[in-house]
Design a protein around this motif. Structure first.
Motif, short mmCIF file in Angstrom:
data_model
loop_
_atom_site.label_atom_id
_atom_site.label_comp_id
_atom_site.label_asym_id
_atom_site.label_seq_id
_atom_site.Cartn_x
_atom_site.Cartn_y
_atom_site.Cartn_z
N TYR A 26 0.88 -1.17 0.00
CA TYR A 26 0.00 0.00 0.00
C TYR A 26 0.92 1.22 0.00
O TYR A 26 1.62 1.47 0.98
N PHE A 27 0.93 1.97 -1.09
CA PHE A 27 1.88 3.09 -1.23
C PHE A 27 1.25 4.42 -0.89
O PHE A 27 0.07 4.66 -1.14
N ARG A 28 2.08 5.31 -0.34
CA ARG A 28 1.75 6.72 -0.10
C ARG A 28 2.81 7.55 -0.79
O ARG A 28 4.01 7.28 -0.67
N ASN A 29 2.39 8.58 -1.51
CA ASN A 29 3.34 9.47 -2.19
C ASN A 29 3.95 10.41 -1.16
O ASN A 29 3.25 11.14 -0.46
N LEU A 30 5.29 10.41 -1.06
CA LEU A 30 5.98 11.34 -0.16
C LEU A 30 6.44 12.58 -0.90
O LEU A 30 6.26 13.70 -0.44
N GLU A 31 7.07 12.37 -2.03
CA GLU A 31 7.59 13.44 -2.88
C GLU A 31 7.54 12.95 -4.31
O GLU A 31 7.39 11.74 -4.54
N PRO A 32 7.69 13.84 -5.26
CA PRO A 32 7.71 13.35 -6.64
C PRO A 32 8.84 12.35 -6.84
O PRO A 32 10.00 12.62 -6.53
N GLY A 33 8.50 11.16 -7.28
CA GLY A 33 9.48 10.12 -7.51
C GLY A 33 9.80 9.28 -6.29
O GLY A 33 10.65 8.40 -6.35
N LEU A 34 9.13 9.52 -5.16
CA LEU A 34 9.39 8.75 -3.94
C LEU A 34 8.08 8.38 -3.28
O LEU A 34 7.25 9.25 -3.00
N HIS A 35 7.90 7.09 -3.05
CA HIS A 35 6.70 6.58 -2.39
C HIS A 35 7.11 5.69 -1.23
O HIS A 35 8.09 4.96 -1.31
N LEU A 36 6.36 5.77 -0.14
CA LEU A 36 6.56 4.88 0.99
C LEU A 36 5.44 3.86 0.97
O LEU A 36 4.27 4.22 0.86
N GLY A 37 5.80 2.59 1.08
CA GLY A 37 4.81 1.53 1.02
C GLY A 37 4.82 0.68 2.27
O GLY A 37 5.82 0.58 2.98
N TYR A 38 3.67 0.08 2.53
CA TYR A 38 3.52 -0.87 3.63
C TYR A 38 3.04 -2.18 3.03
O TYR A 38 1.98 -2.25 2.41
N ARG A 39 3.86 -3.23 3.20
CA ARG A 39 3.48 -4.55 2.69
C ARG A 39 2.96 -5.38 3.87
O ARG A 39 3.73 -5.71 4.77
N LYS A 40 1.68 -5.63 3.86
CA LYS A 40 1.03 -6.37 4.96
C LYS A 40 1.28 -7.86 4.77
O LYS A 40 1.01 -8.42 3.71
N ALA A 41 1.79 -8.49 5.81
CA ALA A 41 2.06 -9.92 5.77
C ALA A 41 0.83 -10.67 6.28
O ALA A 41 0.05 -10.16 7.08
N ALA A 42 0.67 -11.90 5.81
CA ALA A 42 -0.44 -12.73 6.29
C ALA A 42 -0.23 -13.10 7.75
O ALA A 42 -1.17 -13.16 8.53
N LYS A 43 1.01 -13.36 8.13
CA LYS A 43 1.36 -13.65 9.52
C LYS A 43 2.58 -12.81 9.88
O LYS A 43 3.50 -12.66 9.10
N GLY A 44 2.56 -12.26 11.06
CA GLY A 44 3.71 -11.48 11.51
C GLY A 44 3.57 -10.01 11.14
O GLY A 44 2.55 -9.56 10.62
N ALA A 45 4.65 -9.28 11.40
CA ALA A 45 4.65 -7.84 11.14
C ALA A 45 4.87 -7.55 9.66
O ALA A 45 5.52 -8.31 8.95
N GLY A 46 4.33 -6.42 9.23
CA GLY A 46 4.51 -5.99 7.86
C GLY A 46 5.86 -5.34 7.66
O GLY A 46 6.64 -5.16 8.59
N LYS A 47 6.15 -4.97 6.42
CA LYS A 47 7.43 -4.35 6.06
C LYS A 47 7.20 -2.98 5.44
O LYS A 47 6.22 -2.77 4.72
N TRP A 48 8.11 -2.06 5.73
CA TRP A 48 8.11 -0.76 5.07
C TRP A 48 8.98 -0.88 3.83
O TRP A 48 10.08 -1.43 3.88
N VAL A 49 8.50 -0.38 2.70
CA VAL A 49 9.27 -0.39 1.46
C VAL A 49 9.27 1.01 0.87
O VAL A 49 8.34 1.80 1.08
N ALA A 50 10.33 1.33 0.15
CA ALA A 50 10.44 2.61 -0.55
C ALA A 50 10.45 2.32 -2.05
O ALA A 50 11.11 1.38 -2.50
N ARG A 51 9.72 3.11 -2.80
CA ARG A 51 9.69 2.98 -4.25
C ARG A 51 10.29 4.25 -4.83
O ARG A 51 9.79 5.35 -4.62
N HIS A 52 11.41 4.09 -5.55
CA HIS A 52 12.14 5.21 -6.14
C HIS A 52 11.94 5.22 -7.65
O HIS A 52 12.10 4.19 -8.30
#
Length: 189
Positions: A26-52
């Protein structure tokens, strides 16, 4: 009728708990060309990802850290939403510096050289500015990485108190005009 856009809000634990697990973040736009994403796991904690954005509508996705779904954030391995934003922006700056060939911190000399290259290409004052920078700016300020107002004030005060320079041959030691201590001689100059 226009469609309503539903935004996944990953900024709190409770909001992330309501999201459906999926492989695509699930991505959120931070700045042009940069997005912060949250990848929800089926079990356990999710991960933060950056899309450049790498240009030509191509992106690189990079995993930053584990989200603070179950544990308190520590700033290194487990990040809160705010910490993940900061880490994504830091990585964006690092990537931009690496792309430009700059891997160490920026110094006053580096910034001034970039500006002087601009002057050489677009103005006629590049040569004169280069000589002045070599005489007045590089010796005291050239290697400073964090330029503060206090350092600039100290440099300007020292520059104003320095005796007047006299033309010297290239490569020779710089000569200075002698300033008289006597009030009458000072007035005559």
């Amino acid at each position: 009728m226009a469609r309503t856009v539903r935004d996944a809000n990953p900024d709190s634990r409770t909001a992330r708990a309501r999201l459906e697990p999926r492989g695509k973040p699930y991505f959120r736009n931070l700045e042009p060309g940069l997005h912060l994403g949250y990848r929800k796991a089926a079990k356990g904690a999710g991960k933060w990802v950056a899309r450049h954005c790498t240009g030509e509508q191509a992106y690189e996705v990079e995993t930053l850290a584990t989200a603070d779904d179950f544990s308190d954030p520590d700033g290194l391995a487990i990040l809160s939403f705010r910490q993940a934003q900061e880490r994504a922006r830091e990585r964006m700056v690092q990537r931009a510096h690496a792309a430009a060939g700059k891997t160490s911190p920026l110094t006053v000399r580096d910034a001034l050289e970039t500006y002087l290259d601009f002057l050489d290409a677009n103005r006629k004052s590049g040569l004169d500015a280069r000589h002045r920078a070599g005489a007045f700016i590089y010796p005291p300020l050239g290697e400073i990485e964090k330029l503060t107002t206090a350092k600039l004030d100290k440099w300007l005060t020292g520059l104003a108190k320095a005796p007047p320079r006299i033309r010297s041959k290239a490569g020779a030691e710089q000569r200075y005009r002698v300033i008289a201590d006597d009030h009458e001689l000072f007035r005559q100059q």
